[in-house]
Every structure is written in C-alpha cells, then in structure tokens.
Design an enzyme around this catalytic site. Structure first.
Site, short mmCIF file in Angstrom:
data_model
loop_
_atom_site.label_atom_id
_atom_site.label_comp_id
_atom_site.label_asym_id
_atom_site.label_seq_id
_atom_site.Cartn_x
_atom_site.Cartn_y
_atom_site.Cartn_z
N LYS A 207 0.89 -1.11 0.05
CA LYS A 207 -0.02 -0.04 0.00
C LYS A 207 0.98 1.37 -0.07
CE LYS A 207 -3.39 3.14 0.34
NZ LYS A 207 -4.31 2.96 1.51
N CYS A 261 -3.87 10.03 1.59
CA CYS A 261 -3.23 8.91 1.22
C CYS A 261 -1.68 9.52 0.59
CB CYS A 261 -4.01 8.17 0.36
SG CYS A 261 -5.48 7.29 0.95
N TYR A 318 -8.94 18.96 -2.25
CA TYR A 318 -7.46 18.66 -2.69
C TYR A 318 -7.67 18.05 -4.08
CZ TYR A 318 -8.33 13.29 -2.38
OH TYR A 318 -8.72 12.16 -2.70
N LYS A 319 -8.76 17.60 -4.57
CA LYS A 319 -8.80 17.26 -5.86
C LYS A 319 -10.36 17.65 -6.66
CE LYS A 319 -9.41 12.36 -7.01
NZ LYS A 319 -10.57 12.54 -7.54
#
Length: 427
Positions: A207, A261, A318-319
């Site tokens: 991950k 992430c 953020y996006k």
C-alpha cells in the site's frame, strides 16, 4: 443467518464510519452479513441513522439506506461482540522537529483497545487503515488471546469509492495463512477483482509503495514545471509531446499533493529506514509546491505594480469534484498568501467545511485583483464566455493564475485577462 464460506463469520463490527468504513460496512450488510458500524462521533452516527450523509459519494446514500432498511446494518458509538472486527480509522502524520513526519497510530490503537473487551478466541481483526510495516504484528502482540489478524488496505479513489470497492483487486496480508484466508472469505462476498494473499508486512508495504510511486511521479512533474518556468518553456506542451513516447507517462504538475493517502503515506516508509532519501526528497518537493505557487502569484502581481492584492481562490478541496479538503494544498497556499499581506477569499462548489471561510462566487471575486485556480473542478473547467462576461465587472484587475491548466485560456484572454499558467515561463 447462514454462514459465509468455510469460516463461521456471520457478524462483523466495523470501527470507523468515515470515507472507507461506512461504504465497507454498508457493502457487507447488503451482502448478507450482520454488521455493527461503530463511530465515536455521536453526531455522525445520528446523521447516518437519519440518512443524512456528510460524504459526497455517488450511490453511497442509496447503499447506506438499503443496508439500514434491511436491518443488517446498525450504527452506534460503541463496539460489541462479533465474529470479525474491521478497523477503518484515520492514520494522520505527526511532524518531527526536522520537518519529516511519522505515522500517528493513536486512532488505530484506540480502536484496538475498544474491541479488546469483546474479543473471543477465534475472532478475526482486519485493519484497513494505512499503517507502517510491522504494525499488524504489533497489534496481534498487544492482544493476549488466540485471535487472527490481517491487513487489507483500502485502495479506492474518492468519487468512485463504490465502483472501486467492488472492481479493484485487493491484497490481504495475515500474521499467518489462516488470518489471511479468513479475511479473504469476508471480502470475496462483494469484491469482483482478484484478491491476493500474502503476509502482513508485505501487504503494509505494498500500500505504501503504491502511493509513494504516485507521489514521486507527481514530484517529477512539479520539478519539470519549476524548471520550465525558469527557462520559458510550457511544461504542459512539453509533457504532452514527451508522453507520445511509448514508454513515457509523465503526470501533470499542480499546486501540491493533497488527500489523506498520497501526501501522507510516503512518510510511513521514511520513518522506518535511512534508505528512503529519494522518497523523502520527492515528498518535500511536493510539500513545498504551495510556497512556490504563492511566491509565483505574488511575484507576477508585483511586476504589474499590484501590492497587497485581493486574491480569489478557486478550489478548496484536494482534487476535483469531491468535497474532501484533507491535506489540500489550498490550505497552505492561502496561509502563505495571508502571511504575505494578501486578502484572500475562497470559492468551492463542492466543499462544505474548510479551515478558512468559504464565500459565494460573487463574494469571492468582488474587487479581486487575481483569480488563482487550485482545484480542477468541472465547474471551473466549464466556465464559458457568458460566465466570464458576468465575472469581469466585479473584478478590480483581470488576472488569472491557473495551476491546473483547466481553463479555456483563449476565452479569458479575449475578455482582456492576463493569464498565467503554472509551468509556463511567459504570460
């Protein structure tokens, strides 16, 4: 209730009902498991019970309502006995004195402590939270019972969570083979992608590697943007042409890296070893992009004789097309602009909650010297001539700084705007 597969797992307790926990709990409930969803935030629990979700995710409300109406999903603030426990809580980063960061396992270990009183021999714990290598084993060692523990990291993209929960491949790493096989039994009830079995350390590392790979490639694009700014090349044109090579796929630059992430996970590798110098350098480069954007905006305005400007920020998340503002580069861009004497207003058609005040579009642009685009929302991409004509009279100066290359620049220029693009050395 009939048991699923080879293991007698009928009841599952999901700890954490955020972006991952709630969709996972609802998915399991809709596939026949008795699910108890647990969150310490009582307000969140009540919102879920009332069908009032604060997560903007296609199809999620319908899925949650279906799970609750089926009586397979109950949500509450405390854990209870179950056959399996799935931990889906945040793992934020703590900043060290040298500027590096490390994983804060407080929420994970608190979740473990919360379920210990309800654990019986033979139970399974699955950790979906992103964690540093060796954490799954550490969790097992803190529990003095004959249980099974596995790590099944989430791998979904906000805006496509339900689709990717079902279609994406999954990796499951156990402290032993039976732990992994038990977890696989649960996930294969709804996962249509392949499920790969390994040990817990490998699953943890996989991950982190996935998100570090993306972070490093974004850093490369951002460094190209800074170089192109310096030498007078349009980085977007250069990337487009370079990507015509069959073995090249350069990503797009931007004002930084956000989300829970990619902007966090590489640090979990850095904290474990002294051999992650390249990873750390990439992370620091991306973390410094908001400062670069701030400096670039103020420098360009200063060249035009504009000091202490009013700046309109387009985008807090953020996006694009999500409401999630976690680790958004916009926060640091705004912070630095304010520290340098600018007045800042922020408009975002998706965000409901942000560290800085959110304005309507009219409030945001009123008397503005410069519009700075930080998020690639469709609402910004689709701004047309009529929209620009409505915006113009409300501005003090017609200047746009586009960090995402999403505006139709010719339309803005025809309306009399000076348009500056991140990674393009000229107006």
């Amino acid at each position: 209730m009939e048991k699923h597969g080879n293991y007698d797992i009928k009841k599952i307790c999901v700890i954490g009902l955020g972006y991952i926990g709630l969709p996972t709990a609802s998915m399991l409930a809709n596939h026949g498991y008795e699910v108890v969803g647990v969150d310490v935030n009582e307000k969140r629990v009540n919102h879920i019970k009332n069908g009032e979700l604060k997560i903007e995710e296609p199809g999620l409300l319908t899925l949650v309502k279906g799970a609750i109406n089926s009586k397979n999903l109950n949500v509450q603030t405390s854990a209870e006995e179950a056959d399996a426990f799935i931990i889906c809580v945040p793992t934020p980063a703590l900043e060290n004195e040298d500027g590096s960061k490390k994983c804060d396992l407080t929420y994970v270990m608190s979740a473990v402590q919360a379920i210990i009183p309800f654990l019986k021999d033979g139970n399974l714990i699955v950790v979906e939270s992103t964690i540093p290598p060796e954490t799954t084993k550490k969790i097992y060692e803190t529990i003095n019972k004959k249980i099974y523990v596995a790590h099944c990291p989430e791998r979904v993209l906000p805006g496509k969570i339900l689709k990717e929960l079902v279609e994406n491949d999954r990796i499951i790493g156990g402290i032993n083979k039976k732990s992994a096989e038990m977890a696989k039994e649960i996930y294969k009830s709804f996962v249509e992608g392949k499920i790969y079995i390994t040990d817990s350390n490998t699953a943890e590392m996989v991950k982190l590697m996935e998100n570090t790979y993306r972070d490093i490639n974004i850093a490369l694009a951002n460094e190209f943007a800074k170089i192109c700014d310096e030498i007078g090349v349009n980085v977007w044109d250069a990337i487009k042409i370079a990507n015509k090579h069959p073995r090249v796929n350069i990503l797009n630059p931007g004002p930084g890296v956000g989300g829970h992430c990619i902007s966090i996970d590489p640090w979990f590798i850095v904290e474990k070893t002294n051999n992650a110098k390249f990873i750390r350098a990439a992370r620091e480069l991306n973390d410094n992009m908001p400062a670069y954007v701030c400096k670039s905006v103020l420098s360009e305005l200063n060249k035009l004789g504009i000091e202490k400007p009013k700046i309109s920020i387009f985008g807090a998340t953020y996006k694009g097309n999500v409401e999630d503002t976690r680790e958004s580069p916009s926060k640091n861009v705004i912070k630095m602009l304010l520290e340098n004497g600018a007045t800042v207003s922020t408009f975002d058609p998706h965000a409901d909650c942000f560290e800085y005040p959110l304005s309507t579009l009219d409030e945001c642009i009123s008397g503005s010297d410069c519009i700075v685009v930080l998020t690639d929302h469709d609402a910004f991409k689709n701004i047309k001539k009529d929209d620009i004509d409505e915006i113009c009279p409300k501005l003090k100066n017609k200047i746009v700084f586009d960090t995402k290359n999403i505006l139709e620049h010719n339309l803005w220029k025809k309306a009399g705007f000076k348009v500056k693009l991140l990674g393009n050395g000229a107006w």
